[in-house]
Enzyme design. Structure first.
Site, PDB file in Angstrom:
ATOM      1  N   GLY A  91       0.816  -1.220   0.000  1.00  0.00           N
ATOM      2  CA  GLY A  91       0.000   0.000   0.000  1.00  0.00           C
ATOM      3  C   GLY A  91       0.845   1.264   0.000  1.00  0.00           C
ATOM      4  O   GLY A  91       0.568   2.221  -0.725  1.00  0.00           O
ATOM      5  N   CYS A  92       1.888   1.259   0.806  1.00  0.00           N
ATOM      6  CA  CYS A  92       2.755   2.437   0.907  1.00  0.00           C
ATOM      7  C   CYS A  92       3.522   2.654  -0.393  1.00  0.00           C
ATOM      8  O   CYS A  92       3.767   3.792  -0.804  1.00  0.00           O
ATOM      9  CB  CYS A  92       3.708   2.299   2.090  1.00  0.00           C
ATOM     10  SG  CYS A  92       2.816   2.175   3.657  1.00  0.00           S
TER      11      CYS A  92
END
Length: 156
Positions: free
Chosen positions: A47-48
């Site tokens: 996600g990051c």
């Protein structure tokens, strides 16, 4: 433990943190420019990575509108450097290993993850104006689609 959240009009908490090369980056260095400070849990996670790549891919649009982007996570500079190299990131990444800045911005505290209460980094974005004041403080943002929504909301 309750988390203090920033509101529009608040003075953005000052910070100086090491970037991926270990060089100090201060919010004060950006006075006179608008800054998007975004907080994410960990470098090199799916996600990051998506979020950092979205910011990188849209950097020209944001910079063209006078915005600089700083990503803050609790990672050490060495890990940030790996993240930057692996994903070819162009945004400034800084490490807040003691989580003082994350806490000051309301981006560290209790959150719900997979239905459980945990303490950790709350994915957040704070927009700071040229005078160091908060214009927007967005908490619990999604990793995917956030940058596109931000650009729409800013009218860019």
């Amino acid at each position: 433990m309750s988390t203090t959240r920033l509101e529009p009009g608040d003075e953005a908490p000052a910070f100086t943190l090491p970037d991926a090369d270990g060089r100090p980056v201060s919010l004060a260095d950006h006075r006179g420019r608008k800054v998007i400070v975004y907080f994410y849990p960990a470098a090199l996670t799916p996600g990051c990575t998506k979020q950092a790549c979205d910011f990188t891919d849209n950097l020209a649009v944001l910079a063209g509108a006078g915005y600089e982007v700083i990503g803050v996570s609790p990672d050490k500079p060495e890990k940030l450097a790996k993240f930057r190299e692996k994903e070819n990131l162009k945004v400034t990444l800084v490490g807040d290993t003691d989580k003082a800045v994350l806490t000051a911005y309301g981006a560290f505290g209790e959150k719900t993850m997979y239905g459980k209460k945990v303490t950790g980094v709350i994915r957040s974005t704070v927009i700071v104006d040229e005078d160091g004041r908060v214009t927007q403080a967005l908490y619990n943002v999604k990793a995917t689609g956030h940058v596109a929504k931000l650009i729409r909301d800013l009218g860019l």
